[in-house]
Write a protein that holds these residues in place. Structure first.
Motif, short mmCIF file in Angstrom:
data_model
loop_
_atom_site.label_atom_id
_atom_site.label_comp_id
_atom_site.label_asym_id
_atom_site.label_seq_id
_atom_site.Cartn_x
_atom_site.Cartn_y
_atom_site.Cartn_z
N UNK A 75 0.83 -1.21 0.00
CA UNK A 75 0.00 0.00 0.00
C UNK A 75 0.86 1.26 0.00
N UNK A 76 1.95 1.23 0.77
CA UNK A 76 2.85 2.39 0.84
C UNK A 76 3.45 2.66 -0.54
N UNK A 77 3.87 1.60 -1.19
CA UNK A 77 4.46 1.72 -2.53
C UNK A 77 3.47 2.36 -3.50
N UNK A 78 2.24 1.88 -3.46
CA UNK A 78 1.23 2.39 -4.39
C UNK A 78 0.84 3.82 -4.03
N UNK A 79 0.76 4.10 -2.73
CA UNK A 79 0.40 5.45 -2.29
C UNK A 79 1.45 6.47 -2.76
N UNK A 81 3.52 5.99 -5.18
CA UNK A 81 3.42 5.98 -6.64
C UNK A 81 2.34 6.92 -7.13
N UNK A 82 1.21 6.93 -6.44
CA UNK A 82 0.11 7.82 -6.83
C UNK A 82 0.44 9.27 -6.53
N UNK A 83 1.14 9.52 -5.42
CA UNK A 83 1.60 10.90 -5.16
C UNK A 83 2.44 11.38 -6.33
N UNK A 85 2.36 10.28 -9.56
CA UNK A 85 1.60 10.52 -10.79
C UNK A 85 0.67 11.72 -10.65
N UNK A 86 0.24 12.03 -9.43
CA UNK A 86 -0.59 13.21 -9.23
C UNK A 86 0.26 14.46 -8.97
N UNK A 87 1.57 14.32 -9.06
CA UNK A 87 2.45 15.48 -8.87
C UNK A 87 2.36 16.06 -7.48
#
Lengths: 228, 228
Positions: A75-79, A81-83, A85-87
Protein backbone atom coordinates in the motif's frame (compact mmCIF):
# COMPACT_ATOMS: atom_id res chain seq x y z
CA UNK A 1 3.65 -6.28 -11.17
CA UNK A 2 2.77 -9.74 -9.89
CA UNK A 3 2.18 -8.66 -6.27
CA UNK A 4 0.03 -5.78 -7.55
CA UNK A 5 -2.53 -8.37 -8.59
CA UNK A 6 -3.75 -8.46 -4.99
CA UNK A 7 -3.90 -4.68 -4.69
CA UNK A 8 -7.69 -4.31 -5.02
CA UNK A 9 -8.45 -6.61 -2.11
CA UNK A 10 -5.61 -5.21 0.02
CA UNK A 11 -6.86 -1.69 -0.67
CA UNK A 12 -10.39 -2.73 0.20
CA UNK A 13 -9.27 -4.23 3.52
CA UNK A 14 -7.30 -1.06 4.31
CA UNK A 15 -10.35 1.13 3.74
CA UNK A 16 -12.19 -1.10 6.23
CA UNK A 17 -9.54 -0.39 8.87
CA UNK A 18 -7.32 -3.49 8.55
CA UNK A 19 -4.22 -1.31 8.42
CA UNK A 20 -4.62 -0.27 12.06
CA UNK A 21 -6.38 -3.18 13.72
CA UNK A 22 -7.91 -6.60 13.06
CA UNK A 23 -11.27 -6.27 11.35
CA UNK A 24 -14.05 -8.81 11.51
CA UNK A 25 -14.89 -10.34 8.16
CA UNK A 26 -17.15 -13.11 6.97
CA UNK A 27 -16.64 -14.63 3.56
CA UNK A 28 -20.36 -14.10 2.89
CA UNK A 29 -20.03 -10.33 3.40
CA UNK A 30 -16.77 -10.17 1.49
CA UNK A 31 -18.29 -12.12 -1.40
CA UNK A 32 -21.15 -9.62 -1.55
CA UNK A 33 -18.74 -6.67 -1.51
CA UNK A 34 -16.53 -8.16 -4.21
CA UNK A 35 -19.48 -9.44 -6.21
CA UNK A 36 -18.02 -12.94 -6.20
CA UNK A 37 -19.17 -16.19 -4.61
CA UNK A 38 -18.45 -16.99 -0.98
CA UNK A 39 -16.10 -19.71 -2.20
CA UNK A 40 -14.12 -17.23 -4.30
CA UNK A 41 -13.96 -14.72 -1.44
CA UNK A 42 -12.65 -17.48 0.80
CA UNK A 43 -10.06 -18.51 -1.77
CA UNK A 44 -8.90 -14.90 -2.23
CA UNK A 45 -8.34 -14.49 1.51
CA UNK A 46 -6.43 -17.78 1.57
CA UNK A 47 -4.23 -16.56 -1.31
CA UNK A 48 -3.67 -13.24 0.41
CA UNK A 49 -2.59 -15.04 3.56
CA UNK A 50 -0.41 -17.46 1.58
CA UNK A 51 1.37 -14.51 -0.04
CA UNK A 52 1.95 -12.99 3.40
CA UNK A 53 -0.19 -9.87 2.91
CA UNK A 54 -2.59 -10.58 5.77
CA UNK A 55 -2.73 -12.43 9.07
CA UNK A 56 -6.06 -13.96 9.98
CA UNK A 57 -7.60 -15.90 12.77
CA UNK A 58 -10.92 -17.69 12.74
CA UNK A 59 -13.46 -17.26 15.48
CA UNK A 60 -17.01 -18.48 15.86
CA UNK A 61 -18.86 -16.09 13.61
CA UNK A 62 -16.16 -15.13 11.13
CA UNK A 63 -12.52 -14.22 11.08
CA UNK A 64 -10.21 -11.45 12.16
CA UNK A 65 -8.10 -10.04 9.36
CA UNK A 66 -5.23 -7.57 9.65
CA UNK A 67 -2.72 -6.42 7.05
CA UNK A 68 0.86 -7.49 7.66
CA UNK A 69 3.98 -5.37 7.17
CA UNK A 70 4.16 -6.82 3.67
CA UNK A 71 0.59 -5.72 2.97
CA UNK A 72 1.32 -2.23 4.29
CA UNK A 73 4.49 -2.19 2.23
CA UNK A 74 2.49 -2.72 -0.95
CA UNK A 75 0.00 0.00 0.00
CA UNK A 76 2.85 2.39 0.84
CA UNK A 77 4.46 1.72 -2.53
CA UNK A 78 1.23 2.39 -4.39
CA UNK A 79 0.40 5.45 -2.29
CA UNK A 80 3.77 7.05 -3.00
CA UNK A 81 3.42 5.98 -6.64
CA UNK A 82 0.11 7.82 -6.83
CA UNK A 83 1.60 10.90 -5.16
CA UNK A 84 4.13 10.88 -7.97
CA UNK A 85 1.60 10.52 -10.79
CA UNK A 86 -0.59 13.21 -9.23
CA UNK A 87 2.45 15.48 -8.87
CA UNK A 88 1.94 15.70 -5.12
CA UNK A 89 5.11 14.34 -3.58
CA UNK A 90 5.47 16.32 -0.35
CA UNK A 91 8.63 18.27 0.34
CA UNK A 92 8.75 17.62 4.05
CA UNK A 93 7.32 14.81 6.14
CA UNK A 94 7.19 15.15 9.89
CA UNK A 95 7.76 12.51 12.52
CA UNK A 96 7.83 12.52 16.27
CA UNK A 97 9.58 9.98 18.42
CA UNK A 98 10.84 9.38 21.92
CA UNK A 99 14.56 9.26 22.57
CA UNK A 100 15.85 5.87 23.67
CA UNK A 101 19.26 4.41 24.26
CA UNK A 102 20.20 1.91 21.55
CA UNK A 103 22.68 -0.91 21.68
CA UNK A 104 25.48 1.58 21.12
CA UNK A 105 26.49 0.28 17.71
CA UNK A 106 25.41 3.54 16.01
CA UNK A 107 28.76 5.15 16.80
CA UNK A 108 30.59 2.15 15.37
CA UNK A 109 28.80 2.29 12.04
CA UNK A 110 28.84 6.05 11.64
CA UNK A 111 32.62 6.13 12.09
CA UNK A 112 33.39 3.44 9.47
CA UNK A 113 35.48 5.27 6.91
CA UNK A 114 33.42 3.83 4.02
CA UNK A 115 30.31 5.48 5.44
CA UNK A 116 31.94 8.54 6.98
CA UNK A 117 33.47 9.80 3.74
CA UNK A 118 30.15 9.42 1.93
CA UNK A 119 28.24 11.23 4.68
CA UNK A 120 30.64 14.16 4.38
CA UNK A 121 30.39 14.23 0.60
CA UNK A 122 26.66 13.59 0.19
CA UNK A 123 25.18 15.15 3.34
CA UNK A 124 27.67 17.97 3.69
CA UNK A 125 28.64 17.32 7.29
CA UNK A 126 30.87 15.05 9.33
CA UNK A 127 28.56 13.18 11.66
CA UNK A 128 28.99 13.21 15.40
CA UNK A 129 29.99 9.62 16.28
CA UNK A 130 26.65 8.24 17.39
CA UNK A 131 23.04 8.04 16.31
CA UNK A 132 20.05 9.50 18.07
CA UNK A 133 17.47 6.72 18.28
CA UNK A 134 13.82 7.66 18.31
CA UNK A 135 10.91 5.36 18.95
CA UNK A 136 7.83 6.50 17.06
CA UNK A 137 4.77 6.04 19.20
CA UNK A 138 1.84 7.18 17.07
CA UNK A 139 0.40 5.25 14.17
CA UNK A 140 0.62 8.13 11.68
CA UNK A 141 4.30 8.54 12.46
CA UNK A 142 4.92 4.85 11.90
CA UNK A 143 3.08 5.07 8.58
CA UNK A 144 5.19 8.07 7.62
CA UNK A 145 8.35 6.15 8.50
CA UNK A 146 7.05 3.34 6.30
CA UNK A 147 6.41 5.68 3.37
CA UNK A 148 9.98 6.97 3.53
CA UNK A 149 11.15 3.64 2.11
CA UNK A 150 9.49 4.62 -1.16
CA UNK A 151 10.80 8.13 -1.62
CA UNK A 152 14.00 8.96 -3.35
CA UNK A 153 16.61 9.70 -0.73
CA UNK A 154 20.34 10.20 -0.67
CA UNK A 155 21.97 6.84 -1.29
CA UNK A 156 24.99 5.90 0.76
CA UNK A 157 26.54 2.91 -0.93
CA UNK A 158 27.45 -0.28 0.83
CA UNK A 159 31.07 -1.40 0.87
CA UNK A 160 33.34 -4.14 2.04
CA UNK A 161 36.59 -3.65 3.90
CA UNK A 162 37.76 -7.21 3.40
CA UNK A 163 36.58 -8.28 6.85
CA UNK A 164 32.93 -7.43 6.57
CA UNK A 165 30.31 -6.19 4.16
CA UNK A 166 28.43 -3.05 5.12
CA UNK A 167 25.02 -2.57 3.55
CA UNK A 168 23.70 0.48 1.73
CA UNK A 169 21.97 3.22 3.71
CA UNK A 170 19.29 5.56 2.43
CA UNK A 171 19.32 9.02 4.07
CA UNK A 172 17.07 12.03 4.09
CA UNK A 173 18.14 15.48 5.18
CA UNK A 174 16.25 16.40 8.31
CA UNK A 175 15.68 19.25 10.73
CA UNK A 176 15.67 18.19 14.37
CA UNK A 177 13.28 20.01 16.72
CA UNK A 178 13.07 22.74 14.10
CA UNK A 179 16.61 23.83 15.00
CA UNK A 180 19.49 21.59 14.07
CA UNK A 181 20.27 20.02 10.71
CA UNK A 182 20.94 16.34 10.41
CA UNK A 183 19.79 13.29 8.51
CA UNK A 184 17.42 10.42 9.05
CA UNK A 185 18.87 7.03 8.14
CA UNK A 186 16.96 4.10 6.75
CA UNK A 187 19.35 1.32 7.49
CA UNK A 188 18.72 -1.76 5.45
CA UNK A 189 18.99 -4.99 7.42
CA UNK A 190 18.41 -3.00 10.58
CA UNK A 191 17.18 -5.03 13.52
CA UNK A 192 14.80 -2.19 14.29
CA UNK A 193 11.27 -2.13 12.93
CA UNK A 194 9.26 0.64 11.35
CA UNK A 195 8.79 2.29 14.73
CA UNK A 196 12.41 3.41 14.99
CA UNK A 197 14.09 6.39 13.34
CA UNK A 198 17.84 6.83 13.52
CA UNK A 199 19.22 10.34 13.25
CA UNK A 200 22.72 11.63 12.68
CA UNK A 201 23.98 15.18 12.77
CA UNK A 202 27.18 17.17 12.88
CA UNK A 203 26.10 17.99 16.43
CA UNK A 204 25.85 15.88 19.53
CA UNK A 205 22.08 16.14 19.46
CA UNK A 206 21.56 14.78 22.96
CA UNK A 207 23.78 17.48 24.36
CA UNK A 208 22.83 20.40 22.12
CA UNK A 209 19.11 19.81 22.52
CA UNK A 210 19.45 18.72 26.14
CA UNK A 211 17.69 15.41 25.50
CA UNK A 212 17.12 12.50 27.84
CA UNK A 213 15.54 9.12 27.25
CA UNK A 214 11.79 9.52 26.90
CA UNK A 215 11.93 13.09 25.57
CA UNK A 216 9.84 13.74 22.48
CA UNK A 217 11.78 14.88 19.40
CA UNK A 218 10.31 16.36 16.24
CA UNK A 219 11.92 15.56 12.89
CA UNK A 220 11.15 17.34 9.63
CA UNK A 221 12.30 15.01 6.86
CA UNK A 222 13.06 16.51 3.45
CA UNK A 223 11.87 13.98 0.89
CA UNK A 224 11.85 15.84 -2.39
CA UNK A 225 15.31 15.74 -3.83
CA UNK A 226 16.10 18.98 -5.60
CA UNK A 227 16.16 18.34 -9.35
CA UNK A 228 19.62 18.66 -10.80
CA UNK B 1 -15.42 -3.16 -5.68
CA UNK B 2 -15.95 -4.52 -9.18
CA UNK B 3 -14.20 -1.64 -10.99
CA UNK B 4 -11.30 -1.98 -8.53
CA UNK B 5 -10.48 -5.29 -10.18
CA UNK B 6 -8.73 -3.34 -12.94
CA UNK B 7 -6.81 -1.15 -10.50
CA UNK B 8 -3.42 -2.91 -10.80
CA UNK B 9 -3.20 -2.45 -14.56
CA UNK B 10 -4.57 1.11 -14.41
CA UNK B 11 -2.03 1.95 -11.72
CA UNK B 12 0.73 0.39 -13.78
CA UNK B 13 -0.23 2.44 -16.86
CA UNK B 14 -0.32 5.61 -14.74
CA UNK B 15 3.20 5.01 -13.44
CA UNK B 16 4.29 4.72 -17.08
CA UNK B 17 2.87 8.16 -17.82
CA UNK B 18 -0.53 7.28 -19.33
CA UNK B 19 -2.24 9.78 -17.05
CA UNK B 20 -0.66 12.73 -18.86
CA UNK B 21 -0.12 11.52 -22.41
CA UNK B 22 -0.48 8.51 -24.70
CA UNK B 23 2.21 5.95 -24.01
CA UNK B 24 3.48 3.41 -26.49
CA UNK B 25 2.82 -0.18 -25.49
CA UNK B 26 3.26 -3.53 -27.12
CA UNK B 27 1.41 -6.53 -25.77
CA UNK B 28 4.73 -8.42 -25.72
CA UNK B 29 6.27 -5.86 -23.33
CA UNK B 30 3.12 -5.64 -21.25
CA UNK B 31 2.94 -9.43 -20.99
CA UNK B 32 6.53 -9.48 -19.73
CA UNK B 33 5.81 -6.76 -17.17
CA UNK B 34 2.66 -8.47 -15.92
CA UNK B 35 4.21 -11.91 -16.11
CA UNK B 36 1.34 -13.14 -18.27
CA UNK B 37 1.18 -14.29 -21.88
CA UNK B 38 0.95 -11.83 -24.75
CA UNK B 39 -2.59 -13.09 -25.35
CA UNK B 40 -3.61 -12.34 -21.77
CA UNK B 41 -2.00 -8.88 -21.89
CA UNK B 42 -3.91 -8.20 -25.08
CA UNK B 43 -7.17 -9.39 -23.53
CA UNK B 44 -6.62 -7.22 -20.42
CA UNK B 45 -6.13 -4.12 -22.55
CA UNK B 46 -9.28 -4.98 -24.51
CA UNK B 47 -11.22 -5.35 -21.25
CA UNK B 48 -9.83 -2.08 -19.95
CA UNK B 49 -10.93 -0.34 -23.13
CA UNK B 50 -14.33 -2.05 -23.03
CA UNK B 51 -14.86 -0.78 -19.49
CA UNK B 52 -13.94 2.73 -20.62
CA UNK B 53 -10.78 3.10 -18.53
CA UNK B 54 -8.42 3.63 -21.47
CA UNK B 55 -8.46 4.91 -25.04
CA UNK B 56 -6.09 3.19 -27.43
CA UNK B 57 -5.06 3.41 -31.01
CA UNK B 58 -3.02 0.91 -32.95
CA UNK B 59 -0.05 1.92 -35.02
CA UNK B 60 2.54 -0.07 -36.90
CA UNK B 61 4.75 -1.22 -34.07
CA UNK B 62 2.35 -1.23 -31.14
CA UNK B 63 -0.40 0.89 -29.70
CA UNK B 64 -0.90 4.20 -28.00
CA UNK B 65 -2.67 3.95 -24.66
CA UNK B 66 -3.97 6.81 -22.51
CA UNK B 67 -6.15 6.73 -19.42
CA UNK B 68 -9.62 8.22 -19.85
CA UNK B 69 -11.45 10.44 -17.37
CA UNK B 70 -13.00 7.27 -15.98
CA UNK B 71 -9.55 5.74 -15.48
CA UNK B 72 -8.31 8.90 -13.75
CA UNK B 73 -11.48 8.92 -11.67
CA UNK B 74 -10.65 5.46 -10.31
CA UNK B 75 -7.06 6.47 -9.56
CA UNK B 76 -8.26 9.65 -7.84
CA UNK B 77 -10.66 7.66 -5.70
CA UNK B 78 -7.95 5.21 -4.65
CA UNK B 79 -5.40 7.99 -4.07
CA UNK B 80 -7.74 9.89 -1.76
CA UNK B 81 -8.69 6.57 -0.12
CA UNK B 82 -5.01 5.93 0.61
CA UNK B 83 -4.55 9.45 1.97
CA UNK B 84 -7.34 8.61 4.39
CA UNK B 85 -5.91 5.27 5.51
CA UNK B 86 -2.46 6.82 5.89
CA UNK B 87 -3.97 9.70 7.89
CA UNK B 88 -2.65 12.24 5.40
CA UNK B 89 -5.70 14.04 4.07
CA UNK B 90 -4.43 17.55 3.37
CA UNK B 91 -6.15 20.54 4.93
CA UNK B 92 -5.76 22.86 2.01
CA UNK B 93 -5.35 22.17 -1.70
CA UNK B 94 -4.30 24.94 -4.01
CA UNK B 95 -5.44 25.64 -7.53
CA UNK B 96 -4.71 28.33 -10.05
CA UNK B 97 -6.92 29.27 -12.93
CA UNK B 98 -7.55 31.99 -15.46
CA UNK B 99 -10.68 34.09 -15.21
CA UNK B 100 -13.10 33.62 -18.08
CA UNK B 101 -16.60 34.80 -18.82
CA UNK B 102 -19.12 31.97 -18.56
CA UNK B 103 -22.52 31.69 -20.13
CA UNK B 104 -23.93 33.90 -17.41
CA UNK B 105 -26.12 31.26 -15.81
CA UNK B 106 -24.06 31.31 -12.59
CA UNK B 107 -26.06 34.28 -11.28
CA UNK B 108 -29.31 32.49 -12.07
CA UNK B 109 -28.40 29.38 -10.09
CA UNK B 110 -26.80 31.16 -7.15
CA UNK B 111 -29.95 33.23 -6.62
CA UNK B 112 -32.39 30.28 -6.61
CA UNK B 113 -33.90 30.41 -3.15
CA UNK B 114 -33.39 26.65 -2.62
CA UNK B 115 -29.64 27.12 -3.06
CA UNK B 116 -29.35 30.61 -1.60
CA UNK B 117 -30.79 29.70 1.79
CA UNK B 118 -28.46 26.69 2.07
CA UNK B 119 -25.40 28.75 1.09
CA UNK B 120 -26.22 31.23 3.86
CA UNK B 121 -26.76 28.47 6.42
CA UNK B 122 -23.92 26.13 5.47
CA UNK B 123 -21.27 28.52 4.14
CA UNK B 124 -22.06 31.44 6.42
CA UNK B 125 -22.44 34.07 3.73
CA UNK B 126 -24.96 35.30 1.21
CA UNK B 127 -23.31 34.89 -2.17
CA UNK B 128 -22.89 37.74 -4.59
CA UNK B 129 -25.19 36.88 -7.51
CA UNK B 130 -22.71 35.39 -9.93
CA UNK B 131 -19.90 32.87 -10.09
CA UNK B 132 -16.27 33.54 -10.87
CA UNK B 133 -15.26 31.00 -13.51
CA UNK B 134 -11.67 29.87 -13.62
CA UNK B 135 -10.07 27.75 -16.29
CA UNK B 136 -7.28 25.62 -14.84
CA UNK B 137 -4.39 25.49 -17.25
CA UNK B 138 -1.80 23.26 -15.62
CA UNK B 139 -2.04 19.50 -15.32
CA UNK B 140 -1.44 19.41 -11.56
CA UNK B 141 -4.27 21.86 -11.03
CA UNK B 142 -6.60 19.75 -13.12
CA UNK B 143 -5.60 16.69 -11.12
CA UNK B 144 -6.28 18.59 -7.91
CA UNK B 145 -9.70 19.62 -9.20
CA UNK B 146 -10.31 15.95 -9.97
CA UNK B 147 -9.31 14.85 -6.47
CA UNK B 148 -11.78 17.30 -4.93
CA UNK B 149 -14.60 15.03 -6.08
CA UNK B 150 -13.41 12.48 -3.53
CA UNK B 151 -13.05 14.66 -0.46
CA UNK B 152 -15.81 15.35 1.97
CA UNK B 153 -17.18 18.78 1.26
CA UNK B 154 -20.16 20.81 2.34
CA UNK B 155 -23.23 19.30 0.72
CA UNK B 156 -25.84 21.62 -0.72
CA UNK B 157 -28.90 19.51 -1.37
CA UNK B 158 -30.76 19.45 -4.63
CA UNK B 159 -34.39 20.52 -4.70
CA UNK B 160 -37.35 20.90 -6.96
CA UNK B 161 -39.56 23.97 -7.21
CA UNK B 162 -42.28 22.22 -9.16
CA UNK B 163 -41.02 23.54 -12.48
CA UNK B 164 -37.53 22.15 -12.44
CA UNK B 165 -35.23 19.92 -10.46
CA UNK B 166 -31.96 21.44 -9.27
CA UNK B 167 -29.12 19.03 -8.58
CA UNK B 168 -26.98 18.79 -5.46
CA UNK B 169 -23.81 20.88 -5.22
CA UNK B 170 -20.71 20.02 -3.25
CA UNK B 171 -18.82 23.05 -1.89
CA UNK B 172 -15.49 23.66 -0.24
CA UNK B 173 -14.63 26.79 1.67
CA UNK B 174 -11.91 28.64 -0.18
CA UNK B 175 -9.61 31.63 0.08
CA UNK B 176 -9.32 33.62 -3.13
CA UNK B 177 -5.93 35.19 -3.92
CA UNK B 178 -5.06 34.71 -0.26
CA UNK B 179 -7.44 37.54 0.63
CA UNK B 180 -11.15 37.00 0.27
CA UNK B 181 -13.25 34.13 1.59
CA UNK B 182 -15.55 32.23 -0.67
CA UNK B 183 -16.35 28.72 -1.78
CA UNK B 184 -15.48 26.47 -4.66
CA UNK B 185 -18.47 24.65 -6.15
CA UNK B 186 -18.44 21.21 -7.69
CA UNK B 187 -21.61 21.34 -9.66
CA UNK B 188 -22.90 17.94 -10.61
CA UNK B 189 -24.19 17.72 -14.16
CA UNK B 190 -22.11 20.75 -15.00
CA UNK B 191 -21.36 21.18 -18.68
CA UNK B 192 -17.84 22.15 -17.68
CA UNK B 193 -15.05 19.61 -17.44
CA UNK B 194 -12.38 19.07 -14.84
CA UNK B 195 -10.52 22.14 -16.05
CA UNK B 196 -13.09 24.58 -14.68
CA UNK B 197 -13.53 25.79 -11.11
CA UNK B 198 -16.54 27.88 -10.15
CA UNK B 199 -16.19 30.21 -7.19
CA UNK B 200 -18.76 32.10 -5.17
CA UNK B 201 -18.22 34.66 -2.46
CA UNK B 202 -20.06 37.28 -0.45
CA UNK B 203 -18.01 39.73 -2.50
CA UNK B 204 -18.08 40.67 -6.13
CA UNK B 205 -14.72 39.04 -6.69
CA UNK B 206 -14.15 40.53 -10.12
CA UNK B 207 -14.56 44.00 -8.69
CA UNK B 208 -12.88 43.57 -5.31
CA UNK B 209 -9.83 41.83 -6.77
CA UNK B 210 -9.87 43.95 -9.92
CA UNK B 211 -9.98 40.91 -12.20
CA UNK B 212 -10.32 40.73 -15.95
CA UNK B 213 -10.61 37.77 -18.27
CA UNK B 214 -7.26 36.02 -18.53
CA UNK B 215 -6.05 37.08 -15.07
CA UNK B 216 -4.60 34.29 -12.95
CA UNK B 217 -6.40 33.62 -9.67
CA UNK B 218 -5.12 31.51 -6.80
CA UNK B 219 -7.58 29.44 -4.77
CA UNK B 220 -6.80 27.76 -1.45
CA UNK B 221 -9.43 25.06 -1.00
CA UNK B 222 -10.12 23.80 2.52
CA UNK B 223 -10.77 20.08 2.20
CA UNK B 224 -10.59 18.75 5.72
CA UNK B 225 -13.93 19.28 7.36
CA UNK B 226 -13.45 20.16 11.00
CA UNK B 227 -14.60 17.21 13.12
CA UNK B 228 -17.71 18.00 15.09
Amino acid sequence: MKPLRMLPLIYYLATKGAMQHPIVLTTVELGKELKVSQQTASRLLRQLEGLGFIKREAFKRGQYVILTDKGLELLSQVYVGLQKVFGEVPEVLTLEGEVFTGLGEGAFYVTREGYRSQFIKKLGFEPFPGTLNLRIKNINGINTRRLLEHYQGIEIQGFSNGLRTYGPVKCFKAKINGKLDGALLLIKRSHYGFDVAEIISAYNLRKELNLRDGDLVHVGVRVKTVEA
